[in-house]
Each structure stands twice: as C-alpha cells, then as structure tokens.
Write a protein that holds these residues in place. Structure first.
Motif, PDB file in Angstrom:
ATOM      1  N   SER A   1      45.926  46.621  53.367  1.00  0.00           N
ATOM      2  CA  SER A   1      46.315  45.914  52.147  1.00  0.00           C
ATOM      3  C   SER A   1      45.094  45.147  51.785  1.00  0.00           C
ATOM      4  N   HIS A   2      44.660  44.753  50.532  1.00  0.00           N
ATOM      5  CA  HIS A   2      43.718  44.036  49.979  1.00  0.00           C
ATOM      6  C   HIS A   2      44.147  43.199  49.089  1.00  0.00           C
ATOM      7  N   LEU A   3      43.623  42.315  48.354  1.00  0.00           N
ATOM      8  CA  LEU A   3      44.112  41.281  47.159  1.00  0.00           C
ATOM      9  C   LEU A   3      43.230  41.707  45.811  1.00  0.00           C
ATOM     10  N   ARG A   4      43.967  41.906  44.859  1.00  0.00           N
ATOM     11  CA  ARG A   4      43.231  42.208  43.607  1.00  0.00           C
ATOM     12  C   ARG A   4      43.709  41.046  42.524  1.00  0.00           C
ATOM     13  N   ARG A   5      42.573  40.573  41.933  1.00  0.00           N
ATOM     14  CA  ARG A   5      42.876  39.328  40.869  1.00  0.00           C
ATOM     15  C   ARG A   5      43.271  40.025  39.464  1.00  0.00           C
ATOM     16  N   VAL A   6      44.433  39.435  39.026  1.00  0.00           N
ATOM     17  CA  VAL A   6      44.833  39.919  37.826  1.00  0.00           C
ATOM     18  C   VAL A   6      44.988  38.591  36.759  1.00  0.00           C
ATOM     19  N   ILE A   7      44.276  38.673  35.785  1.00  0.00           N
ATOM     20  CA  ILE A   7      44.447  37.451  34.792  1.00  0.00           C
ATOM     21  C   ILE A   7      45.344  37.601  33.658  1.00  0.00           C
ATOM     22  N   LEU A   8      46.364  36.775  33.496  1.00  0.00           N
ATOM     23  CA  LEU A   8      47.387  36.803  32.353  1.00  0.00           C
ATOM     24  C   LEU A   8      47.101  35.719  31.487  1.00  0.00           C
ATOM     25  N   ASP A   9      47.557  35.873  30.269  1.00  0.00           N
ATOM     26  CA  ASP A   9      47.375  34.992  29.170  1.00  0.00           C
ATOM     27  C   ASP A   9      48.165  33.637  29.548  1.00  0.00           C
ATOM     28  N   GLU A  10      48.194  32.820  28.738  1.00  0.00           N
ATOM     29  CA  GLU A  10      48.881  31.483  28.916  1.00  0.00           C
ATOM     30  C   GLU A  10      50.382  31.550  28.863  1.00  0.00           C
ATOM     31  N   SER A  11      50.906  32.681  28.383  1.00  0.00           N
ATOM     32  CA  SER A  11      52.343  32.713  28.467  1.00  0.00           C
ATOM     33  C   SER A  11      52.924  33.467  29.959  1.00  0.00           C
ATOM     34  N   GLY A  12      51.773  33.728  30.711  1.00  0.00           N
ATOM     35  CA  GLY A  12      52.163  34.217  32.063  1.00  0.00           C
ATOM     36  C   GLY A  12      52.759  35.701  31.914  1.00  0.00           C
ATOM     37  N   MET A  13      53.001  36.062  30.789  1.00  0.00           N
ATOM     38  CA  MET A  13      53.774  37.561  30.903  1.00  0.00           C
ATOM     39  C   MET A  13      53.025  38.788  30.450  1.00  0.00           C
ATOM     40  N   ASN A  14      51.815  38.539  30.217  1.00  0.00           N
ATOM     41  CA  ASN A  14      50.746  39.595  29.367  1.00  0.00           C
ATOM     42  C   ASN A  14      49.392  39.807  30.117  1.00  0.00           C
ATOM     43  N   ILE A  15      49.035  40.866  30.645  1.00  0.00           N
ATOM     44  CA  ILE A  15      47.909  41.158  31.218  1.00  0.00           C
ATOM     45  C   ILE A  15      46.763  40.984  30.426  1.00  0.00           C
ATOM     46  N   ILE A  16      45.529  40.320  30.706  1.00  0.00           N
ATOM     47  CA  ILE A  16      44.322  40.219  30.162  1.00  0.00           C
ATOM     48  C   ILE A  16      43.280  41.344  30.818  1.00  0.00           C
ATOM     49  N   SER A  17      43.384  41.230  32.211  1.00  0.00           N
ATOM     50  CA  SER A  17      42.278  41.800  32.902  1.00  0.00           C
ATOM     51  C   SER A  17      42.953  42.206  34.368  1.00  0.00           C
ATOM     52  N   ILE A  18      42.382  43.193  34.824  1.00  0.00           N
ATOM     53  CA  ILE A  18      42.677  43.460  36.327  1.00  0.00           C
ATOM     54  C   ILE A  18      41.463  43.672  36.963  1.00  0.00           C
ATOM     55  N   ASP A  19      41.058  43.070  38.003  1.00  0.00           N
ATOM     56  CA  ASP A  19      39.585  43.462  38.478  1.00  0.00           C
ATOM     57  C   ASP A  19      39.582  45.048  39.132  1.00  0.00           C
ATOM     58  N   LYS A  20      38.245  45.484  38.995  1.00  0.00           N
ATOM     59  CA  LYS A  20      38.144  46.835  39.134  1.00  0.00           C
ATOM     60  C   LYS A  20      38.170  47.197  40.769  1.00  0.00           C
ATOM     61  N   LYS A  21      37.642  46.338  41.274  1.00  0.00           N
ATOM     62  CA  LYS A  21      37.580  46.193  42.948  1.00  0.00           C
ATOM     63  C   LYS A  21      38.206  45.358  43.583  1.00  0.00           C
ATOM     64  N   PRO A  22      38.488  45.445  44.775  1.00  0.00           N
ATOM     65  CA  PRO A  22      39.003  44.415  45.695  1.00  0.00           C
ATOM     66  C   PRO A  22      38.658  42.937  45.462  1.00  0.00           C
ATOM     67  N   SER A  23      39.415  42.040  45.271  1.00  0.00           N
ATOM     68  CA  SER A  23      39.005  40.473  45.078  1.00  0.00           C
ATOM     69  C   SER A  23      38.712  39.953  46.309  1.00  0.00           C
ATOM     70  N   PHE A  24      39.799  40.209  47.050  1.00  0.00           N
ATOM     71  CA  PHE A  24      39.710  39.519  48.584  1.00  0.00           C
ATOM     72  C   PHE A  24      40.133  40.573  49.523  1.00  0.00           C
ATOM     73  N   TYR A  25      39.621  40.670  50.421  1.00  0.00           N
ATOM     74  CA  TYR A  25      39.949  41.773  51.576  1.00  0.00           C
ATOM     75  C   TYR A  25      39.546  41.539  52.949  1.00  0.00           C
ATOM     76  N   GLY A  26      40.265  42.075  53.897  1.00  0.00           N
ATOM     77  CA  GLY A  26      39.715  41.966  55.316  1.00  0.00           C
ATOM     78  C   GLY A  26      38.210  42.148  55.723  1.00  0.00           C
ATOM     79  N   ILE A  27      37.580  41.369  56.732  1.00  0.00           N
ATOM     80  CA  ILE A  27      36.492  41.676  57.152  1.00  0.00           C
ATOM     81  C   ILE A  27      36.590  41.704  58.723  1.00  0.00           C
ATOM     82  N   ALA A  28      35.469  41.966  59.371  1.00  0.00           N
ATOM     83  CA  ALA A  28      35.584  42.357  60.900  1.00  0.00           C
ATOM     84  C   ALA A  28      36.230  41.294  61.763  1.00  0.00           C
ATOM     85  N   HIS A  29      35.864  39.954  61.287  1.00  0.00           N
ATOM     86  CA  HIS A  29      36.449  38.907  62.105  1.00  0.00           C
ATOM     87  C   HIS A  29      37.570  38.352  61.714  1.00  0.00           C
ATOM     88  N   ASP A  30      37.974  38.735  60.358  1.00  0.00           N
ATOM     89  CA  ASP A  30      39.453  38.296  59.644  1.00  0.00           C
ATOM     90  C   ASP A  30      39.910  39.323  58.892  1.00  0.00           C
TER      91      ASP A  30
END
Length: 358
Positions: free
Chosen positions: A102-131
């Motif tokens: 698993s990795h984390l993907r950032r998603v931006i929603l509008d101010e209502s918090g109910m509608n998607i503005i954008s989704i990162d196309k690549k992993p936004s936060f992920y594991g590395i060798a020491h973490d």
C-alpha cells in the motif's frame, strides 16, 4: 447517493504505480481542511502483484528506494513455504510476506468536501528502504501549531507493524521522523491542540492476552516523537455489549461539549465480522475522562460495504472534517476494504445519540 452518503473513490479511479501491480483497494483516508479551504485526503491505495506465483516460486513486493519510489519484487522457493493465500505467503519458519503493498495517494476535494477536484497520478507518500518497506497504511492528519502532522501504519520486515510520524508545511512535502509506537500498535490519532501543555494521542495496542474487554489507550508527549504517561481508557459502559475489537478511528474533534471521538467496533457472529463506528465524548481538560458514549451510529449499509469481502461487512471511518456550515461533520470511511465514501452527519444528532457514563 443515499441522503448524506456518497461513494467517493474506487480502485478504477487510480492508476497503478507499476506495470507489475493492479489496484484492488482505495480505503481508509486521512482528511484535513487545508488553509485554502479545500479538503485534502491521503487515501490508502492497495496494489497487488499481477503475478502471485509460478511453478517454482511465490512473489512478494517491497520498496527498496532510499528516498524515491522504487519497487522490488522478491521471489521465494515453494520449498520454504508452508501455506499461501491470495493475500499472503506463510513460511515454514512461521514468518510471512504479503502479495500486496500500500501507498498513499493525495486527493483534493472542493470546499464542500464532497466533490473531487484532482487525484495525484503517482504515489504521493510511500514506503522507502528504511521506513515502511512493506507498505504504508491508514494515515491520520491533523494541523497542530501551524504544521500538518501525519501518523501512518508502517510495515517492514524487522519492525513488523508499527506507527510512524511525518511533518509537513504544505500537505505535499513530508519530513519523516520514524516510529513513535512499536509493534503492534496502530490506529493512532493525535489531538489537534495541546492539553495542559502536552500533545495527546489515542492509540490501540494489540494483545493476545486480555484481562478486560478491548479498550483504547491515551498517551502524552512534549515533542510528538517520544510518548509516555500511558493509560488505558474504556469506551464501554458497564454491562454494555462486548466487542471483539475497539480502536480510535478519526482524530478527535473539539466541541463545546468535549472532545468527540469516532471509534470503530468489530462484532463477530457466525464467523461474520461487522465493522461499525460509535462515538465517545471526553473531558476537554482531561482526555482520560470519558463523559458519554453511544451505540454504533455508523453501520455498514451501502452495497459496497456489504460485499462480504473475506466474510466482513465494513465501514471504517478514519478521516473527519468540520463542514463549512459548522453544524455538520464530514466523515470519510473505507468501505468493504475496497472503496472510500463520505458521510455528512449533524453534530446535534451525534450529541443526541450519546449516553452519559454510568
């Protein structure tokens, strides 16, 4: 969309991070309202190897980069494997590896918090060798004293399942600070402000030996890195139904009545596990003191929560944001271990569901 509930993110909406992987889940997001008013999610993306085994070997993914995304696929001779399933490989020495990561993907929603503005196309936060070389799971984000603080479950071969922490000024670039709760302690949620000079967190250590029904813990820190002053906190009234598992879900929300915590419960009946969510209210000056609690107020009732994935019905709240109107809460949940949904709940209705501690 049922009234107040919306299916928000599905695996089909996320591009795999590698040609060797397929997305099978988009669940359990962290949620925070950014300084520009928009809502930012960090969604756990579960990716499974397309090729799990062949005639002589099983395969398992891990991250090997020192600072950037680098996927490595390990292979293991079937001669050293005791058993295997779609999701894990059990070795003869009692250890195991996973067929997914698993990795984390950032998603931006509008101010209502109910509608998607954008989704990162690549992993936004992920594991590395020491973490978190074996995956990053189930994040939680709060803004404290002008910076964003993220806790996340980190999987690795040596530290197994632990909880780590990272800091950010912009919800994009993160400074990793390592493990803050060792194995197996997760569902860590940090309060968004100090209480009597201390940073405070709820967490859920797991144990195979219990003298009491399941409960959560409270911990204190003066730097967000070293935690102590540990104390168990029961969120059940005397005589209340005994749940198989209880854990913090969303970071606590401050109200005029007290600290509001959405926590998850698990019930097993006839080998069917039901994951729901209840609410507890804690004293503003003493997070160890529970004022009131509720029966489950969020139960799995949508089709995507009732698919009986591995004999489970699942709604698993992990992210929470106050609506712009100030009267409602936006609660972001994993559904069926596959999708992410959002519910809008009235703070007043939640308060009416609470019952004072006996």
């Amino acid at each position: 969309m049922k009234k107040g509930v919306k299916l928000l993110i599905t695996p089909e909406m996320i591009k795999p991070s590698s040609k060797y992987l397929k997305v099978i889940g988009t669940i359990n997001p962290a949620a925070v309202r950014a300084r520009n008013g928009k809502v930012v999610l960090y969604v756990r993306v579960i990716e499974q190897l397309k090729k799990l085994e062949d005639k002589g070997y099983f395969y398992s993914p891990r991250m090997s980069g020192k600072s950037k995304y680098e996927l490595k696929i390990d292979r293991f001779s079937k001669k050293i494997v005791e058993n295997s399933s779609e999701f894990d490989i059990l070795f003869k020495d009692g250890t195991k590896r996973l067929t997914f990561i698993s990795h984390l993907r950032r998603v931006i929603l509008d101010e209502s918090g109910m509608n998607i503005i954008s989704i990162d196309k690549k992993p936004s936060f992920y594991g590395i060798a020491h973490d978190a070389e074996l995956g990053v799971e189930d994040p939680g984000i709060v803004e404290i004293e002008g910076r964003y603080v993220m806790t996340y479950v980190s999987l690795s071969r040596k530290e197994n399942i632990s909880t780590s922490i990272a800091f950010s000024d912009d919800l994009t670039n993160w400074e990793r600070k390592g493990i803050i709760f060792g194995e197996q302690d997760k569902d860590v949620v940090i309060f968004p402000e100090k209480i009597k000079g201390w940073y405070v967190a709820f967490d859920r250590p797991e144990s195979n030996f219990q003298f009491s029904p399941p409960h959560i813990w409270v911990a204190h820190s003066d730097d967000l890195l070293c935690w102590g002053k540990l104390k168990s906190v029961s969120v059940l009234n005397e005589g209340e139904k005994d749940y198989g598992r209880i854990g913090p879900g969303c970071p606590p929300i401050k109200t005029k009545y007290g600290w509001l915590l959405i926590y998850h419960t698990v019930v097993e009946e006839d080998k069917l596990f039901t994951y729901s969510a209840s609410v507890a209210l804690f004293d503003l000056n003493n997070p160890r003191k529970m004022i009131s609690n509720s029966e489950p107020i969020i139960i799995p009732n949508m089709d995507y929560e009732l698919e009986l994935y591995q004999n489970k019905k699942i709604v698993f709240p992990t992210g929470i944001v106050v609506d712009k109107n100030g009267r409602d809460l936006l609660i972001y949940s994993g559904g069926g271990d596959v999708v992410t949904s959002v519910r809008k709940l009235s703070i007043d209705k939640i308060m009416k569901a609470l019952k004072k501690v006996k």
